[in-house]
Design a protein around this motif. Structure first.
Motif, PDB file in Angstrom:
ATOM      1  N   LEU A   5       1.320 -11.874 -18.735  1.00 30.53           N
ATOM      2  CA  LEU A   5       1.340 -11.908 -20.194  1.00 30.53           C
ATOM      3  C   LEU A   5       2.549 -11.121 -20.686  1.00 30.53           C
ATOM      4  N   SER A   6       3.349 -11.760 -21.532  1.00 31.06           N
ATOM      5  CA  SER A   6       4.550 -11.127 -22.055  1.00 31.06           C
ATOM      6  C   SER A   6       4.634 -11.386 -23.555  1.00 31.06           C
ATOM      7  N   GLU A   7       5.793 -11.169 -24.140  1.00 25.79           N
ATOM      8  CA  GLU A   7       5.946 -11.280 -25.583  1.00 25.79           C
ATOM      9  C   GLU A   7       5.504 -12.640 -26.114  1.00 25.79           C
TER      10      GLU A   7
ATOM     11  N   SER B 292       3.326 -14.661 -24.826  1.00 27.32           N
ATOM     12  CA  SER B 292       1.860 -14.742 -24.715  1.00 27.32           C
ATOM     13  C   SER B 292       1.203 -14.037 -25.894  1.00 27.32           C
ATOM     14  N   TYR B 293       1.730 -12.886 -26.269  1.00 25.14           N
ATOM     15  CA  TYR B 293       1.123 -12.104 -27.337  1.00 25.14           C
ATOM     16  C   TYR B 293       1.280 -12.783 -28.696  1.00 25.14           C
ATOM     17  N   LYS B 294       2.377 -13.521 -28.878  1.00 21.85           N
ATOM     18  CA  LYS B 294       2.547 -14.278 -30.117  1.00 21.85           C
ATOM     19  C   LYS B 294       1.469 -15.348 -30.243  1.00 21.85           C
ATOM     20  N   VAL B 295       1.175 -16.034 -29.122  1.00 29.31           N
ATOM     21  CA  VAL B 295       0.133 -17.062 -29.132  1.00 29.31           C
ATOM     22  C   VAL B 295      -1.229 -16.430 -29.384  1.00 29.31           C
TER      23      VAL B 295
ATOM     24  N   ILE C 245       3.815  -4.010 -23.577  1.00 21.58           N
ATOM     25  CA  ILE C 245       3.583  -3.907 -22.139  1.00 21.58           C
ATOM     26  C   ILE C 245       3.219  -5.272 -21.549  1.00 21.58           C
ATOM     27  N   ARG C 246       3.900  -5.640 -20.483  1.00 23.56           N
ATOM     28  CA  ARG C 246       3.565  -6.874 -19.771  1.00 23.56           C
ATOM     29  C   ARG C 246       2.343  -6.614 -18.874  1.00 23.56           C
TER      30      ARG C 246
END
Length: 376
Positions: free
Chosen positions: A266-268, A270-273, A240-241
């Motif tokens: 926040l997107s994919e 962002s979540y990796k970081v 979910i963004r």
């Protein structure tokens, strides 16, 4: 546009707002009312607004509505604009927008809603923990974090996919705001919010630079691992963004590095970081240590001799396992003054605290017992 007025505007915020725009409290024989006097009317007499002294009184909301209409007419503002200004009198407002809600534009599944509120709460809890002690991770929350979360208020939801607002106090005792304004110092509650926003901005910079270490290496002023995890869990397994926004109370200046920053998504990436940063921060193992060395540099973003409560920094050269390393010390005003004196004399200092290493960088927090040593 639909006017979003809370069920009950906070009485203390309303009182402070009226004072801020030039209205003064007048004596009145009815001890159940607070009467404010404002600008003169066409007959040369001051206008008056009467507010119930207790927001539990039955006529509180209707009296407040009357006051808002009068203020709006006098200042050429809409009621919604005035309401927003009142809500920002003593609070910053943090907004979270769930951008992917499936087939239901203005609603989300109840289990996700429950988890979302818990994760947002943890963001504030552990933000306060790091503002108290800037560790890379916490096994459990400090009492200061739990207390801070109790001060924050869950505001109304708003349209735009699905959104909710968290009202974070800029100070936990409104009566003391003037004291902070006179000293031009930021209260603890505002520092927590700035830490959260700084973390979001550094996350954004990490994504743009494709370098998660930007966020990792900034844990002293931004996110610890638990804060990273709270936003990561908010994504529901990175599916979910999330949109994030901030409305600052005008009572205190926003720090330069985050001033004017707003509107993050926040997107994919962002979540990796966040996932990387949480893992890296959890690897750092702090331990108690005493170090000795000469001062290499002194650093402070503000006047280091002011009475404001913020951390100054000194870097010393110390030997660990037969190697000379540079260690950054977080110092209060008193210990910074000792370090400054030692630097001027070219003599070493001794300091004790919590030491840890990230990459090639050593850092010590909770520094105590700083003393000057004589050259042998």
């Amino acid at each position: 546009m639909k006017i979003q007025i809370p069920t009950k505007l906070p009485l203390l915020d309303l009182i402070r707002y009226l004072k801020d725009i030039g209205w003064s409290i007048a004596e009145h024989p009815n001890d159940k009312l607070i009467v404010f006097r404002g600008p003169l009317n066409d007959f040369g007499k001051p206008l008056e607004i009467a507010i119930p002294k207790n927001d539990e009184y039955q006529d509180y909301n209707s009296r407040v509505q009357d006051a808002l209409r009068i203020i709006g007419i006098l200042n050429g503002k809409g009621i919604q604009e005035i309401v927003n200004e009142i809500l920002l009198t003593s609070h910053d407002v943090f907004k979270v927008r769930i951008l992917d809600t499936g087939d239901y534009t203005n609603s989300i599944p109840l289990p996700y809603a429950t988890n979302s509120l818990r994760n947002i709460k943890d963001l504030f809890v552990y933000g306060a923990c790091s503002e108290q002690v800037s560790l890379p991770y916490f096994d459990k929350p400090l009492q200061v974090g739990i207390n801070h979360a109790h001060l924050c208020r869950f505001g109304h939801t708003f349209e735009g996919s699905f959104g909710l607002a968290i009202r974070s106090p800029i100070i936990n005792d409104y009566i003391q705001i003037e004291m902070f304004e006179e000293r031009a110092a930021l209260p603890f509650e505002r520092k927590v919010m700035e830490r959260i926003i700084r973390g979001i901005e550094l996350l954004n910079q990490s994504v743009k630079a494709d370098n998660g270490d930007i966020l990792v290496n900034s844990y002293d002023v931004a996110f610890n691992s638990r804060m990273c995890e709270s936003l990561l869990e908010l994504s529901a397994n990175k599916l979910i963004r999330i949109g994030l926004d901030i409305e600052w109370s005008p009572k205190f200046e926003v720090s330069d590095d985050i001033k004017g920053k707003n509107g993050w998504i926040l997107s994919e990436a962002s979540y990796k970081v966040l996932e990387y940063a949480a893992e890296e921060l959890n690897k750092i193992e702090p331990y108690n240590e005493t170090v000795v060395g000469n001062i290499v540099t002194l650093h402070s973003n503000k006047n280091p001799m002011s009475d404001e409560d913020f951390l100054r920094q000194a870097t010393i050269k110390h030997e660990i396992d037969g190697k000379k390393v540079l260690i950054k010390l977080d110092l209060d005003k008193k210990n910074y003054a000792i370090a400054y004196e030692a630097h001027g004399k070219g003599v070493p200092i001794k300091a004790s605290g919590i030491l840890f290493k990230k990459g090639n960088t050593w850092r010590m927090i909770d520094v105590t017992g700083v003393s000057i040593l004589k050259n042998e």
